[in-house]
Scaffold this motif. Structure first.
Motif, PDB file in Angstrom:
ATOM      1  N   CYS A  97      46.461  39.262  53.132  1.00  0.00           N
ATOM      2  CA  CYS A  97      45.977  39.094  51.745  1.00  0.00           C
ATOM      3  C   CYS A  97      46.272  40.368  50.965  1.00  0.00           C
ATOM      4  O   CYS A  97      45.390  40.930  50.312  1.00  0.00           O
ATOM      5  CB  CYS A  97      44.478  38.825  51.727  1.00  0.00           C
ATOM      6  N   THR A  98      47.507  40.830  51.058  1.00  0.00           N
ATOM      7  CA  THR A  98      47.824  42.150  50.501  1.00  0.00           C
ATOM      8  C   THR A  98      48.390  42.088  49.083  1.00  0.00           C
ATOM      9  O   THR A  98      48.856  43.109  48.564  1.00  0.00           O
ATOM     10  CB  THR A  98      48.832  42.899  51.410  1.00  0.00           C
TER      11      THR A  98
ATOM     12  N   TYR B 245      43.718  38.280  24.014  1.00  0.00           N
ATOM     13  CA  TYR B 245      42.484  37.699  24.547  1.00  0.00           C
ATOM     14  C   TYR B 245      41.316  38.672  24.522  1.00  0.00           C
ATOM     15  O   TYR B 245      41.477  39.887  24.655  1.00  0.00           O
ATOM     16  CB  TYR B 245      42.685  37.106  25.945  1.00  0.00           C
TER      17      TYR B 245
ATOM     18  N   ALA C 161      40.382  39.993  33.920  1.00  0.00           N
ATOM     19  CA  ALA C 161      39.356  39.561  32.969  1.00  0.00           C
ATOM     20  C   ALA C 161      38.503  38.440  33.570  1.00  0.00           C
ATOM     21  O   ALA C 161      37.401  38.177  33.107  1.00  0.00           O
ATOM     22  CB  ALA C 161      40.014  39.081  31.687  1.00  0.00           C
TER      23      ALA C 161
ATOM     24  N   HIS D 130      49.216  35.415  44.056  1.00  0.00           N
ATOM     25  CA  HIS D 130      48.451  34.577  43.122  1.00  0.00           C
ATOM     26  C   HIS D 130      48.705  34.918  41.656  1.00  0.00           C
ATOM     27  O   HIS D 130      48.058  34.361  40.773  1.00  0.00           O
ATOM     28  CB  HIS D 130      46.951  34.690  43.417  1.00  0.00           C
ATOM     29  N   CYS D 131      49.597  35.870  41.409  1.00  0.00           N
ATOM     30  CA  CYS D 131      50.001  36.264  40.052  1.00  0.00           C
ATOM     31  C   CYS D 131      48.802  36.440  39.110  1.00  0.00           C
ATOM     32  O   CYS D 131      47.927  37.235  39.368  1.00  0.00           O
ATOM     33  CB  CYS D 131      51.030  35.292  39.490  1.00  0.00           C
TER      34      CYS D 131
ATOM     35  N   PRO E  70      50.543  40.119  41.211  1.00  0.00           N
ATOM     36  CA  PRO E  70      51.516  39.815  42.287  1.00  0.00           C
ATOM     37  C   PRO E  70      52.227  38.488  42.005  1.00  0.00           C
ATOM     38  O   PRO E  70      51.780  37.426  42.418  1.00  0.00           O
ATOM     39  CB  PRO E  70      50.626  39.726  43.532  1.00  0.00           C
TER      40      PRO E  70
ATOM     41  N   LYS F 265      46.131  52.042  55.318  1.00  0.00           N
ATOM     42  CA  LYS F 265      47.349  51.363  54.867  1.00  0.00           C
ATOM     43  C   LYS F 265      48.207  51.025  56.084  1.00  0.00           C
ATOM     44  O   LYS F 265      48.498  51.911  56.907  1.00  0.00           O
ATOM     45  CB  LYS F 265      48.129  52.281  53.917  1.00  0.00           C
ATOM     46  N   LEU F 266      48.601  49.776  56.208  1.00  0.00           N
ATOM     47  CA  LEU F 266      49.484  49.384  57.314  1.00  0.00           C
ATOM     48  C   LEU F 266      50.930  49.484  56.861  1.00  0.00           C
ATOM     49  O   LEU F 266      51.249  49.097  55.736  1.00  0.00           O
ATOM     50  CB  LEU F 266      49.239  47.935  57.722  1.00  0.00           C
TER      51      LEU F 266
ATOM     52  N   ILE G  76      41.834  35.448  40.765  1.00  0.00           N
ATOM     53  CA  ILE G  76      40.364  35.417  40.804  1.00  0.00           C
ATOM     54  C   ILE G  76      39.942  33.951  40.864  1.00  0.00           C
ATOM     55  O   ILE G  76      39.166  33.543  41.732  1.00  0.00           O
ATOM     56  CB  ILE G  76      39.754  36.108  39.549  1.00  0.00           C
TER      57      ILE G  76
ATOM     58  N   ALA H 137      41.802  44.069  50.685  1.00  0.00           N
ATOM     59  CA  ALA H 137      40.378  44.059  50.306  1.00  0.00           C
ATOM     60  C   ALA H 137      40.194  43.735  48.827  1.00  0.00           C
ATOM     61  O   ALA H 137      39.210  44.134  48.216  1.00  0.00           O
ATOM     62  CB  ALA H 137      39.757  45.418  50.645  1.00  0.00           C
TER      63      ALA H 137
ATOM     64  N   GLY I 248      51.343  44.146  47.787  1.00  0.00           N
ATOM     65  CA  GLY I 248      51.678  44.939  48.982  1.00  0.00           C
ATOM     66  C   GLY I 248      52.508  44.155  49.989  1.00  0.00           C
ATOM     67  O   GLY I 248      53.197  44.730  50.838  1.00  0.00           O
TER      68      GLY I 248
ATOM     69  N   VAL J 252      40.976  45.180  56.717  1.00  0.00           N
ATOM     70  CA  VAL J 252      41.693  46.457  56.642  1.00  0.00           C
ATOM     71  C   VAL J 252      42.328  46.522  55.252  1.00  0.00           C
ATOM     72  O   VAL J 252      43.116  45.644  54.886  1.00  0.00           O
ATOM     73  CB  VAL J 252      42.809  46.540  57.711  1.00  0.00           C
TER      74      VAL J 252
ATOM     75  N   GLY K  67      46.822  46.909  35.825  1.00  0.00           N
ATOM     76  CA  GLY K  67      46.946  46.225  37.116  1.00  0.00           C
ATOM     77  C   GLY K  67      48.306  45.561  37.200  1.00  0.00           C
ATOM     78  O   GLY K  67      48.902  45.211  36.172  1.00  0.00           O
TER      79      GLY K  67
ATOM     80  N   LEU L  66      55.042  44.916  53.203  1.00  0.00           N
ATOM     81  CA  LEU L  66      54.471  44.610  54.515  1.00  0.00           C
ATOM     82  C   LEU L  66      55.068  43.347  55.146  1.00  0.00           C
ATOM     83  O   LEU L  66      55.310  43.298  56.347  1.00  0.00           O
ATOM     84  CB  LEU L  66      52.938  44.477  54.380  1.00  0.00           C
TER      85      LEU L  66
HETATM   86  C1  FAD Z   1      45.377  42.487  33.282  1.00  0.00           C
HETATM   87  C2  FAD Z   1      45.112  41.397  34.286  1.00  0.00           C
HETATM   88  C3  FAD Z   1      44.282  40.323  33.922  1.00  0.00           C
HETATM   89  C4  FAD Z   1      44.046  39.297  34.840  1.00  0.00           C
HETATM   90  N1  FAD Z   1      43.201  38.282  34.475  1.00  0.00           N
HETATM   91  C5  FAD Z   1      42.931  37.275  35.349  1.00  0.00           C
HETATM   92  C6  FAD Z   1      42.041  36.223  34.996  1.00  0.00           C
HETATM   93  O1  FAD Z   1      41.504  36.200  33.883  1.00  0.00           O
HETATM   94  N2  FAD Z   1      41.801  35.240  35.913  1.00  0.00           N
HETATM   95  C7  FAD Z   1      42.377  35.254  37.158  1.00  0.00           C
HETATM   96  O2  FAD Z   1      42.128  34.342  37.945  1.00  0.00           O
HETATM   97  N3  FAD Z   1      43.235  36.247  37.513  1.00  0.00           N
HETATM   98  C8  FAD Z   1      43.532  37.249  36.647  1.00  0.00           C
HETATM   99  N4  FAD Z   1      44.393  38.260  37.002  1.00  0.00           N
HETATM  100  C9  FAD Z   1      45.124  38.159  38.285  1.00  0.00           C
HETATM  101  C10 FAD Z   1      44.325  38.692  39.445  1.00  0.00           C
HETATM  102  O3  FAD Z   1      43.851  39.990  39.156  1.00  0.00           O
HETATM  103  C11 FAD Z   1      45.205  38.732  40.709  1.00  0.00           C
HETATM  104  O4  FAD Z   1      45.829  37.487  40.909  1.00  0.00           O
HETATM  105  C12 FAD Z   1      44.321  39.040  41.914  1.00  0.00           C
HETATM  106  O5  FAD Z   1      43.636  40.240  41.710  1.00  0.00           O
HETATM  107  C13 FAD Z   1      45.126  39.116  43.204  1.00  0.00           C
HETATM  108  O6  FAD Z   1      44.202  39.445  44.203  1.00  0.00           O
HETATM  109  P1  FAD Z   1      44.651  39.963  45.627  1.00  0.00           P
HETATM  110  O7  FAD Z   1      43.414  40.111  46.437  1.00  0.00           O
HETATM  111  O8  FAD Z   1      45.759  39.099  46.126  1.00  0.00           O
HETATM  112  O9  FAD Z   1      45.338  41.368  45.321  1.00  0.00           O
HETATM  113  P2  FAD Z   1      44.691  42.847  45.120  1.00  0.00           P
HETATM  114  O10 FAD Z   1      43.466  42.808  44.301  1.00  0.00           O
HETATM  115  O11 FAD Z   1      45.836  43.679  44.648  1.00  0.00           O
HETATM  116  O12 FAD Z   1      44.319  43.259  46.580  1.00  0.00           O
HETATM  117  C14 FAD Z   1      45.305  43.549  47.546  1.00  0.00           C
HETATM  118  C15 FAD Z   1      44.663  44.340  48.662  1.00  0.00           C
HETATM  119  O13 FAD Z   1      45.625  44.554  49.678  1.00  0.00           O
HETATM  120  C16 FAD Z   1      45.665  45.936  49.987  1.00  0.00           C
HETATM  121  N5  FAD Z   1      46.970  46.271  50.530  1.00  0.00           N
HETATM  122  C17 FAD Z   1      48.200  46.110  49.963  1.00  0.00           C
HETATM  123  N6  FAD Z   1      49.154  46.534  50.817  1.00  0.00           N
HETATM  124  C18 FAD Z   1      48.510  46.981  51.942  1.00  0.00           C
HETATM  125  C19 FAD Z   1      48.945  47.540  53.170  1.00  0.00           C
HETATM  126  N7  FAD Z   1      50.241  47.747  53.430  1.00  0.00           N
HETATM  127  N8  FAD Z   1      48.011  47.891  54.097  1.00  0.00           N
HETATM  128  C20 FAD Z   1      46.696  47.706  53.852  1.00  0.00           C
HETATM  129  N9  FAD Z   1      46.222  47.168  52.699  1.00  0.00           N
HETATM  130  C21 FAD Z   1      47.133  46.814  51.765  1.00  0.00           C
HETATM  131  C22 FAD Z   1      45.337  46.604  48.670  1.00  0.00           C
HETATM  132  O14 FAD Z   1      44.993  47.972  48.853  1.00  0.00           O
HETATM  133  C23 FAD Z   1      44.172  45.723  48.237  1.00  0.00           C
HETATM  134  O15 FAD Z   1      43.014  46.058  48.937  1.00  0.00           O
HETATM  135  C24 FAD Z   1      44.638  39.316  36.126  1.00  0.00           C
HETATM  136  C25 FAD Z   1      45.440  40.407  36.483  1.00  0.00           C
HETATM  137  C26 FAD Z   1      45.671  41.435  35.587  1.00  0.00           C
HETATM  138  C27 FAD Z   1      46.517  42.597  36.007  1.00  0.00           C
END
Ligand code: FAD
Length: 339
Positions: free
Chosen positions: A191-192, A230, A58, A309-310, A286, A176-177, A314, A21, A195, A44, A283, A199
């Protein structure tokens, strides 16, 4: 919303289930709803906004992400166009706003200039020698660009997407799965983020820890970015960063990081000195070589992976999510053709 795992039993075989999420999960879920209006789409997630990694970001749009070989050439434009459309509405509503940005580098022009950004931004030029000294000390930053980009205030943006998703009949389950087998649906979109290391058993995923300060500094109207320092204004606060600690799983705020971030920011950009620190966030990015955007057959299920997406999740989430939804659509088309 329900309590952990109690409602997973309500998921049916032909539901489309997005696990995760954060920004990637919620974006994928919205796109699935648009593409398949007759399907029930369920998210989920173990953690929901504002407690995901996405909420710490950011949210600056500066494309330096590497796409997997052979794909992703159109990702920058797909994401850019997605956010440009949203930037036409109030940023208070969508979280997306236009933002002037100055990028400085003491290492070389390749660390701040970008052909991709040049092709996307209407305003893009090199910094003048006088502008280069906006980052201190004088003469340290020899390279720099000025451009008009976008900022995505993730908490506001996820709230906006989530409201749309629920309005259109989507369901969010907090759980949590430990295995994809816990859910009955035949199609799962993974999209975890970090995680997925557990998983999906992906050992290539590694955290890059980021600690940032959220400060009150309403006079900051542009993004200022010099090497690792920054300052990025959002809707409700200005983010001051940051750290990039490879392989570090520590989610606690570290006071020595806070001091270092603050001292470096004030030394580099004295204009931030009078800001009030509101909060400190951590944070775990990944990290993997490339984001994983592909389908995998797993026993009786199809898992569509959209994670890894490291530092760019966003910015790049619209593009990879559009690609994944296209893959799901192709799967349905090929199944129809076989019938
Ligand atoms: C300090 C910082 C600055 C950043 N600045 C930028 C920026 O300026 N621009 C940019 O584009 N990106 C930036 N990023 C990167 C960006 O935050 C991440 O690439 C992005 O948040 C990844 O999104 P996501 O949805 O994949 O992961 P998350 O936001 O981590 O979401 C993962 C989801 O999966 C769920 N999940 C995990 N495992 C399980 C499981 N087993 N069962 C159920 N649910 C699970 C989690 O609870 C969560 O809901 C930054 C990151 C950090 C830390």
């Amino acid at each position: 919303m329900s309590r952990p795992n109690e409602n997973l039993a309500s998921i049916r075989e032909d539901d489309l289930v997005v696990v995760g999420a954060g920004v990637v999960g919620v974006t994928t879920a919205i796109l699935l709803q648009e593409k398949f209006p007759n399907k029930q789409v369920i998210i989920v997630g173990e953690k929901l906004s504002p407690s995901t990694t996405s909420d710490v970001a950011a949210g600056i749009f500066k494309w330096t992400m590497k796409s997997p070989p052979g794909c992703g050439e159109n990702w920058p434009k797909l994401s850019w166009d997605w956010y440009q459309k949203l930037a036409k509405f109030s940023p208070k509503q969508t979280g997306v706003s236009h933002l002037p940005a100055l990028f400085f580098s003491s290492y070389g022009s390749e660390f701040c200039e970008s052909k991709i950004m040049e092709s996307l931004c209407k305003v893009y030029r090199k910094l003048t020698p006088r502008e280069l000294n906006l980052a201190q000390p004088d003469g340290k930053f020899k390279y720099g660009v000025y451009l008009h980009t976008l900022q995505i205030d993730t908490e506001t943006y996820i709230k906006f997407l989530t409201a749309k998703f629920l309005e259109k009949g989507g369901t969010i389950l907090e759980a949590k799965l430990s295995s994809f087998d816990e859910i009955r649906s035949k199609i799962v979109i993974n999209c975890t983020g970090l995680g997925a290391r557990e998983l999906a058993g992906d050992r290539e995923l590694t955290p890059i820890r980021g600690q940032v300060l959220q400060v009150k500094a309403p006079w900051i109207k542009s993004c200022l970015y010099a090497d690792d320092v920054y300052i990025i204004p959002g809707q409700n606060y200005v983010t001051v960063g940051g750290t990039r600690q490879y392989g570090d799983w520590n989610l606690n705020e570290e006071p020595h990081d806070t001091s270092r971030i603050w001292d470096r920011a004030v030394q580099t950009f004295p204009c931030i000195a009078g800001a009030q620190i509101l909060d400190v966030k951590v944070g775990l990015r990944p990290h993997r070589k490339y984001p994983r955007v592909e389908m995998e057959e797993c026993k009786d299920k199809l898992i569509f992976h959209n994670y890894g997406h490291c530092s760019w999740g966003i910015m790049s989430s619209p593009a990879t999510s559009l690609e994944i939804v296209e893959m799901v659509s192709e799967h349905f088309e090929s199944r129809k053709a076989k019938l």
